[in-house]
Design an enzyme around this catalytic site. Structure first.
Site, PDB file in Angstrom:
ATOM      1  N   GLU D  31       0.842  -1.188   0.000  1.00  0.00           N
ATOM      2  CA  GLU D  31       0.000   0.000   0.000  1.00  0.00           C
ATOM      3  C   GLU D  31       0.883   1.246   0.000  1.00  0.00           C
ATOM      4  OE1 GLU D  31      -2.078  -0.860   3.612  1.00  0.00           O
ATOM      5  OE2 GLU D  31      -3.015  -2.634   2.749  1.00  0.00           O
ATOM      6  N   GLU D  62      -4.419  -6.675   3.007  1.00  0.00           N
ATOM      7  CA  GLU D  62      -3.158  -7.355   3.261  1.00  0.00           C
ATOM      8  C   GLU D  62      -3.190  -8.827   2.885  1.00  0.00           C
ATOM      9  OE1 GLU D  62      -4.542  -5.179   5.241  1.00  0.00           O
ATOM     10  OE2 GLU D  62      -3.061  -3.575   5.416  1.00  0.00           O
ATOM     11  N   GLN D  84       2.268  -2.058   5.891  1.00  0.00           N
ATOM     12  CA  GLN D  84       2.526  -0.654   6.234  1.00  0.00           C
ATOM     13  C   GLN D  84       2.964  -0.460   7.686  1.00  0.00           C
ATOM     14  OE1 GLN D  84      -0.595   2.604   5.557  1.00  0.00           O
ATOM     15  NE2 GLN D  84       0.686   2.647   3.752  1.00  0.00           N
ATOM     16  N   PHE D  85       2.321  -1.182   8.600  1.00  0.00           N
ATOM     17  CA  PHE D  85       2.713  -1.136  10.012  1.00  0.00           C
ATOM     18  C   PHE D  85       2.504  -2.528  10.609  1.00  0.00           C
ATOM     19  CE2 PHE D  85       2.034   3.398   9.452  1.00  0.00           C
ATOM     20  CZ  PHE D  85       2.961   3.975  10.294  1.00  0.00           C
ATOM     21  N   ASP D  86       3.287  -2.812  11.647  1.00  0.00           N
ATOM     22  CA  ASP D  86       3.209  -4.086  12.373  1.00  0.00           C
ATOM     23  C   ASP D  86       1.786  -4.544  12.653  1.00  0.00           C
ATOM     24  OD1 ASP D  86       2.794  -2.113  14.628  1.00  0.00           O
ATOM     25  OD2 ASP D  86       4.948  -1.874  14.318  1.00  0.00           O
ATOM     26  N   PRO D  91      -4.445  -9.237   9.018  1.00  0.00           N
ATOM     27  CA  PRO D  91      -5.336  -9.716   7.951  1.00  0.00           C
ATOM     28  C   PRO D  91      -4.618 -10.679   6.998  1.00  0.00           C
ATOM     29  CG  PRO D  91      -5.596  -7.350   8.248  1.00  0.00           C
ATOM     30  CD  PRO D  91      -4.412  -7.760   9.079  1.00  0.00           C
ATOM     31  N   HIS D 131       0.318   0.783  15.652  1.00  0.00           N
ATOM     32  CA  HIS D 131       1.466   1.274  14.888  1.00  0.00           C
ATOM     33  C   HIS D 131       2.798   1.059  15.612  1.00  0.00           C
ATOM     34  CE1 HIS D 131      -1.866   3.316  12.898  1.00  0.00           C
ATOM     35  NE2 HIS D 131      -1.075   3.663  11.915  1.00  0.00           N
TER      36      HIS D 131
HETATM   37  C1  LIG Z   1      -5.621  -3.202   7.914  1.00  0.00           C
HETATM   38  C2  LIG Z   1      -4.983  -1.866   7.717  1.00  0.00           C
HETATM   39  N1  LIG Z   1      -4.074  -1.722   6.748  1.00  0.00           N
HETATM   40  C3  LIG Z   1      -3.451  -0.537   6.560  1.00  0.00           C
HETATM   41  C4  LIG Z   1      -3.755   0.537   7.337  1.00  0.00           C
HETATM   42  C5  LIG Z   1      -3.023   1.870   7.130  1.00  0.00           C
HETATM   43  N2  LIG Z   1      -3.959   2.868   6.624  1.00  0.00           N
HETATM   44  C6  LIG Z   1      -4.567   3.740   7.446  1.00  0.00           C
HETATM   45  S1  LIG Z   1      -5.677   4.686   6.645  1.00  0.00           S
HETATM   46  C7  LIG Z   1      -5.336   3.971   5.169  1.00  0.00           C
HETATM   47  C8  LIG Z   1      -6.086   4.402   3.952  1.00  0.00           C
HETATM   48  C9  LIG Z   1      -7.566   4.317   4.158  1.00  0.00           C
HETATM   49  O1  LIG Z   1      -8.239   4.783   3.032  1.00  0.00           O
HETATM   50  P1  LIG Z   1      -9.813   4.890   3.014  1.00  0.00           P
HETATM   51  O2  LIG Z   1     -10.407   3.592   3.424  1.00  0.00           O
HETATM   52  O3  LIG Z   1     -10.186   5.395   1.691  1.00  0.00           O
HETATM   53  O4  LIG Z   1     -10.201   5.932   4.144  1.00  0.00           O
HETATM   54  P2  LIG Z   1      -9.786   7.471   4.233  1.00  0.00           P
HETATM   55  O5  LIG Z   1      -8.487   7.526   5.005  1.00  0.00           O
HETATM   56  O6  LIG Z   1      -9.678   8.001   2.861  1.00  0.00           O
HETATM   57  O7  LIG Z   1     -10.867   8.123   5.014  1.00  0.00           O
HETATM   58  C10 LIG Z   1      -4.357   3.001   5.317  1.00  0.00           C
HETATM   59  C11 LIG Z   1      -3.800   2.191   4.216  1.00  0.00           C
HETATM   60  C12 LIG Z   1      -4.707   0.344   8.351  1.00  0.00           C
HETATM   61  N3  LIG Z   1      -5.058   1.338   9.173  1.00  0.00           N
HETATM   62  N4  LIG Z   1      -5.308  -0.864   8.508  1.00  0.00           N
END
Ligand SMILES: Cc1ncc(C[n+]2csc(CCOP(=O)(O)OP(=O)(O)O)c2C)c(N)n1
Ligand SMILES: Cc1ncc(C[n+]2csc(CCOP(=O)(O)OP(=O)(O)O)c2C)c(N)n1
Ligand SMILES: [Mg+2]
Ligand SMILES: [Mg+2]
Lengths: 384, 326, 384, 326
Positions: D31, D62, D84-86, D91, D131
């Protein structure tokens, strides 16, 4: 086994006039499904899918289904006799598997779940190789790359992602091969299958998702997984879904070929839902009398995939008595070979526990292997 | 009559039935738990008697099962979730580790998640891949979860009652190879605390610590050792998180030797935690290092090899001999 | 804050004639979306959704959006000043959040992700409570049951399943409450969201899936998640999906109300895709200049949700100058209160590490708590 | 010039670049790894130089990332996956544990899965929940995986090179709090074996064993202890599966005391495995039980508490004192 051999096509005499819409609803409340051969053995036309097979090709498909069924029955018997720990029968799903399996090309790659014995047959995997994991001598007894047929995958839905990744690789390579992932109606609920839909759509991966909807996931009917027909799942991900009569080997062949062709020509994924029925138990450990009624099974017996092709062949004269007799003998021979091979299948060497865990080795495995060997040797010594 | 001889499977069934009867908020959820009664028949008859609203056949999706169970718990229900086999818990691992385990802490105690996850685990049943694993360490390492496993029918009944009554998420590992082992269950007994170990056999020369399916193996080993004049104490730990270190310590202070036995791989397994902590607590008492008997650092092997892979009588006794040789 | 107070509806003068199809495509290649208020502040009609709000209600919505934006801006400032470790701004998504938040009833239950500050506002959660987790003093600083507003969920997609389970419970209870789950365009790819679709459909759970498609998942545009509009995902699972102009608070309110009503009346789940835009960075840690162009932002600035409502209100006389002035003062007061509360927010006691891990206690936690206390005490002693 | 002073983050970036250059089959997936260059900029510039076909922004899923990486590996690619983070690896846990780890064994060696999973891990960066975690034990317990973590830029570069070249799946934990720590990297060196420990500081009185972010903490502790006249040896383990027990044993046979330090919770953590095995190997050498310093059995706390939660200098020295007091 050259069911795909080229030969001048001959027209069947019993086809309905072209243009007649020949899709049939599986149940009153179910949507139409692509059908080219009715349960009564009648050839019908479909506006979007057509097929023209030579007698030899028809005989080939018939032979595939008969031998697969016989192999499957033999495996069930072997399980009852204690030669196998478990067996997952494909009984009733022969057309879905042979039709789709025969639609693939050698360079295509197939990701089965655990019941695709008919597909394995089409891919050239020796059926006896399928039995190792059910006997408990290995967890997968063939080289996936030899026939581009991956190992059976038991964790439901996982392989849909492997197929998608593989297909992404095919696209990267610029090859025109396609990939096909098999899974069941139950598997459609797993997040991994949904993620496979997402990835394949986003990367336009050349993959066909082949869902054998055999109406049951162990004891759960399909309405525990979805409230609309499964093939419709695809459109929400941006690719087509189609429902085919899974007991009609001709329709399955035609629909799968078309889907594989889409993949090959850069049109991305397709979901094929083969509407069929699990005639037997989920596995030999299962007791379906606990959760389903005999009448349902009887209904589906009337739709038998092999019988309907035989009716067609006999009526149209695609095979003579000699063919059927010879096939029976071939079946017996296959069954005997399977029996013999399984019965003489050796248990693996104990040290196999420590083999192949890593490609490049691991210090702890080496240590434990040595300890185990010494421990085993100590018994040998004692018994001297 | 409140005392009955029951198999472990039947005891669990009876315990679920009692829970469904006593508390309308208790739900059973999982794949094939309804009409079929589960692939091991552990939930047999429950849907018939309590209906589809309380004994719920779910879609084939473990993350969905646990995730919706969390939601139901937030609504005030007490879901008892079945994972069909040990090897199929992993699709739900994210929901268990990041949500189920942490929500009580995340909410500063405002939210309680009384969810029980039942997992038939362990090998020796001649099954295909993914059906014979022992993943308990992967849950015990995670704060917010409690992890337990009964070794006999009475514990199977009572520990499940207590798990369902607990306001914490509990992973309840069922020793599937022992499902048919019978023993007496007193359904009117007053059970002791859930997370305490039990002396399954008293002894003086060495302590065998085990839980779940390995307790029986250890009892057999102790019986065999007794014939050779060795007196082994067998501790049934019952709980892998928390671990009743006090009881192990008390035993080891007497016997001065400890062997931990489990089916799970030794590497990073529960035996490591027990060895490390007991060595710290009993440093001056131990006459030998704590030895561990368990699975190898290998995927669970095909079933024709499982007898060699699993800790059996001989391997336990071998470790006992090695410990006594110090 | 009584934007839902009953009052005799008044008809706006600028509505287009009824029957005029007033859906608008967001981009030339995008499908139509439900709109009731154009970016220019014009009221338009939609054949399926209508709304009639009193001036007071309109002022309420306006006030909600203005205060939410002001709160959000203050939080961003506080992060820059080091008072917060992080902030996830909702800038640009005020209409999507206030419209949907105001559509909920007190007895409904809301499952947010981590950016639903506007929804929290509608639910009556004190905004300062949202800041604890961003400051690092807790992982969720409010009682979810007090306002039926669950804690923020960071693991993308997880809460969709919690919402579904909660809704299953609502249905079991025979209550006519509804549940709403918020998630983003990126989240739509997670298996958990797909499984939530499956479970909610199979159990006909009273849940609304509210997807704020703000066009970006950190640096990834929506085409990395799907190749068709997201609202279409729903139909493959057997329930309706609808795309609404997420910058039009009236349309969002109407569409969400309708979806919640469907849930309440036993018609099961709905997917609402609110088409909007993340005007700011993903979070204060993010630098969007690395992956998107200013022009895009400018395009969306012209669709500002607050401005268009103000235009309508001014043209139609729903509020006078005094209202706007008073609101500005209220905003300033809110910002000041937030600032003051945050700045004086105490660090948690060290012993909090060991609190609330279990409801019923855990021997090891007790042991570690005691060791920690003794260890801390040893420093105190040393310093004596 | 092949010797450069690089931060750990830059060394990883350089290592990925080298791998992409040397082998057309190497892919980067995850990601935000493309245009953004990852949330830590570790993949900065790679998509620009190698294109979207080789540096792939994936959907936010993931399990999908790891599952498709497996498929790509089956096709002959060598995917390097970023989580992206631990806290977001879970998933993907099912794909990692049931598929990635087991396919080589399942296929009797016919199928190789050279997949590297990069996971920035650990705390001390003031982040929100999920995180700052250290889940390495949850992977090390699983046969079929290798688990490593560098502590400095040179190891970050070379261990990643070796991981990518390995035909086994490797989980590569990146000490995110040390991303900006700089040290010399010789990109033309000939690296030693991947899974061996390194003496980061020689000493005689006690061995501190650590990996990843805690190596620096241990070195600081050793420096502080030196001022008090205590000579601590610091071992950088580098690999959590396999663990280089031989090197630890060799060190402990000299120092006779061992303290293991990691950020992860102590309970069922890697320290347990090390303590158990080293106690067995060095039973007659140890003057004190192996002590462990690590996280508590608690969810990673809100960041304002993380300094108290994480093992720091003082807690390490406290354990050293306790060990020396035996
Ligand atoms: C399972 C998981 N993977 C990765 C992340 C890191 N992460 C946090 S926000 C984000 C993007 C989220 O996008 P979206 O669902 O469109 O929501 P928005 O932030 O645009 O409101 C990511 C990849 C996470 N929080 N949880
Ligand atoms: C992740 C996972 N959960 C549960 C199981 C146990 N299980 C094996 S087969 C099966 C039902 C599968 O149904 P379906 O996908 O329809 O395939 P079919 O068996 O009908 O061919 C279940 C629940 C499993 N193998 N994997
Ligand atoms: Mg099925
Ligand atoms: Mg977004």
């Amino acid at each position: 086994m050259d069911s795909t051999a080229a030969r001048k096509p001959r027209r069947g005499s019993s086809k309905r006039a072209a243009g007649t819409k020949a899709t049939k609803a599986a149940r009153p409340d179910e949507p139409e499904l692509v059908q080219l051969l009715t349960p009564e053995g009648e050839r019908v036309e479909h506006p979007d899918y057509s097929i023209d097979l030579t007698s030899e090709e028809l005989r080939g498909l018939y032979r595939d289904m008969v031998l697969t069924r016989r192999f499957d029955a033999e495996a069930t018997t072997l399980q009852r006799q204690g030669e196998l720990g478990l067996w997952a029968s494909l009984l009733g799903q022969e057309a879905a598997q042979i039709g789709s399996g025969r639609a693939t090309r050698d360079d295509d790659y197939v990701f089965p779940t655990y019941r695709e014995h008919g597909v394995a047959w089409c891919r050239g995997v020796d059926p006896t190789n399928l039995l190792g994991m059910f006997r408990g001598v290995n967890n997968g007894g063939w080289d996936p790359n030899e026939n581009n047929f991956h190992l059976y995958t038991i964790v439901i839905g996982s392989q849909a992602l492997h197929a998608t990744g593989y297909a992404m690789g095919v696209a990267k390579d610029g090859a025109d091969s396609a990939v096909i992932a098999y899974f069941g109606d139950g598997a459609s609920s797993q997040g991994d299958v949904a993620e496979a839909f997402t990835f394949s759509a986003v990367y336009n991966a050349p993959v066909v998702f082949f869902c054998q909807n055999n109406q049951w996931a162990i004891s759960e009917p399909t309405d525990r997984q979805t409230r609309v027909p499964l093939y419709q799942r695809a459109q929400g991900y941006g690719f087509p879904g189609v429902r085919v009569d899974g007991n009609d080997v001709l329709a399955v062949l035609a629909v799968t070929k078309a889907a594989l062709d889409r993949a090959r020509t850069g049109q991305g994924p397709t979901l094929v839902e083969a509407f069929t029925y699990r005639m037997g138990a989920h596995t030999t450990s299962d007791d379906p009398t606990r959760y389903r009624r005999d009448e349902e099974r009887e209904l589906w017996e009337a739709k038998d995939p092999i019988l309907r092709l035989r009716t067609l062949m006999e009526r149209e004269g695609h095979a003579d008595e000699a063919f059927f007799t010879a096939l029976e003998e071939e079946s017996d021979a296959l069954a005997k070979r399977v029996r013999d091979v399984v019965r003489s299948m050796p248990d693996p060497d104990h040290m196999a526990i420590f083999e192949n865990i890593y490609a490049d080795g691991h210090a702890l495995v080496d240590e434990e292997r040595a300890q185990f060997a010494a421990y085993q040797a100590s018994f040998a010594e004692e018994s001297h | 009559m409140s005392v009955e001889k029951l198999s472990i499977a039947k005891a669990i069934n009876a315990s679920l039935r009692t829970a469904l009867e006593n508390d309308p908020k208790v739900l059973i959820m999982g794949e094939d738990v309804g009409k079929l009664g589960g692939v091991f028949r552990v939930t047999d008859g429950l849907q018939k008697d309590f209906g589809e609203e309380r004994v719920i056949d779910t879609p084939l999706a473990e993350s969905g099962i646990v995730g919706t169970a969390i939601g139901l718990a937030l609504r005030g229900y007490r879901p008892v979730v079945e994972i069909q086999f040990d090897g199929f818990v992993f699709p739900a691992y994210d929901q268990i580790v990041t949500q189920l385990a942490k929500m009580h802490a995340r909410s500063l105690g405002k939210v309680k998640l009384p969810v029980v996850i039942r997992i038939p685990y362990g090998g020796a049943i001649g099954a295909v891949e993914h059906h014979s694993e022992s993943p308990e360490a992967l849950f015990a390492h995670v704060a917010g979860l409690k992890v337990i496993s009964p070794s006999n029918a009475s514990d199977a009944y009572w520990m499940l009652q207590q798990a369902i009554q607990s306001d914490d998420p509990v992973i309840y590992f069922e020793p599937k190879r022992r499902y048919h082992d019978k023993s007496e269950v007193d359904t009117e007994a007053i059970p002791g605390p859930l997370h305490t170990a039990r002396v399954a056999r008293a002894g003086t020369d060495l302590t065998l610590a085990a839980y779940g399916p390995m307790v029986k193996t250890c009892l057999e080993a102790a019986a065999a050792a007794a014939e050779e004049g060795k007196s082994l104490e067998v501790l049934d730990l019952r709980s892998m998180s928390p671990i009743d270190f006090d009881s192990i310590q008390a035993s080891v202070e007497r016997t001065r030797r400890l062997v931990v036995v489990h089916e799970a791989p030794v590497f990073y397994g529960s035996g490591a935690e027990i060895a490390a902590r007991i060595t710290e607590r009993c440093f001056y008492h131990l006459e030998a290092p704590v030895l561990r008997v368990g699975g190898y650092h290998a995927p669970y092997p095909p079933s024709r090899l499982e007898d060699e892979y699993l800790p059996g009588l001989d391997r336990v006794l071998d470790a006992v001999d090695r410990a006594l040789a110090y």
